[in-house]
Design an enzyme around this catalytic site. Structure first.
Site: not given
Ligand code: DX5
Ligand code: ZN
Length: 231
Positions: A16, A41, A43, A45, A74, A76, A145, A180
């Site tokens: 990620s 991946h 992320d 947001m 992903h 969010m 999640m 994740d």
């Molecule tokens: C949460 C994110 C995290 C990230 C991975 O919004 O989606 O879950 O991808 O986080 P860690 O550092 O826990 O692997």
């Molecule tokens: Zn994610």
């Protein structure tokens, strides 16, 4: 239906980007790609669906020019239909939206599918599998999640593994089951045994002294626990 994930079925570790050094993203991406990562991946947001803001299409478009990895986005965000095309144009190969942001998930699936990329749906830690039942046949991947979305580095929530087992029994072999949040050497075995085939790992890769080694170790642990070959 092909979800476009690279190569044959099997386990994937998806680093990620959220946990990478945002001042040196291209280098961080190159390190895990050289280590054999096939999936990155992303992320995303928006500060509304989750109380954090990460990055958007411009960053992804720049990384797209430098990487051959499968970009697993992903989202969010509150409005996935509004922004999906921009993420597809930036080079995302699959877009996952959250079931919690819509009362018409089928229209979101159709909208993303029309962009000719993969489609995923994600459920938060306490969101039941029932909430995605009606679109399960139409997606390429379900993302469970195992932390509350918004931040990396949180602790794994083992209660979600019951949902993983439930989903494993409902998904076809050509669909992926991704987890994740809080995935590391101590938690990946349980996730693999529950039926996960795609493991997001941010902190456990990019916050380690040797991300390439950390990536490889997670792949070995998942393969040993899950029995499947690392694809
Ligand atoms: C949460 C994110 C995290 C990230 C991975 O919004 O989606 O879950 O991808 O986080 P860690 O550092 O826990 O692997
Ligand atoms: Zn994610």
């Amino acid at each position: 239906m092909t979800n476009g994930f690279p190569g044959k079925p099997g386990i994937r570790i998806a680093p990620s980007l959220l946990a990478a050094d945002f001042a040196r993203l291209a280098e961080s991406v190159a390190v895990v790609e050289r280590a054999g990562a096939e999936v990155l991946h992303l992320d995303v947001m928006d500060g509304h669906f989750v109380p954090n803001i990460s990055f958007g299409p411009p960053i992804i478009a720049s990384l797209r020019e430098r990487s051959k990895m499968f970009f697993d986005a992903h989202l969010m965000i509150e409005e996935p239909k509004r922004y999906a095309e921009a993420f597809a144009k930036a080079g995302c190969d699959l877009i996952t939206f959250h079931i919690e942001v819509t009362n018409d998930p089928a229209s979101v699936v159709d909208h993303i599918r029309a962009l000719n990329i993969g489609v995923g749906v994600s459920i938060n830690p306490t969101t039941p599998v029932e909430s995605v039942r009606d679109i399960l046949d139409a997606v390429d991947m379900v993302l469970v999640m195992s932390v509350w979305p918004g931040f990396g580095g949180q602790s794994f929530i083992p209660d979600v593994l019951g949902k993983v087992e439930q989903l494993r029994g409902l998904l076809r072999d050509d669909q992926r089951l991704e987890i994740d949040g809080g995935i590391d050497a101590a938690t990946i075995g349980d996730a693999a045994r529950a039926g996960v085939d795609t493991f997001v790992a941010g902190t456990a890769v990019f916050r380690r002294p040797d991300p390439a080694h950390a990536f490889a170790e997670l792949g070995s642990l998942a393969a040993a626990a899950g029995g499947a070959g690392v694809g």
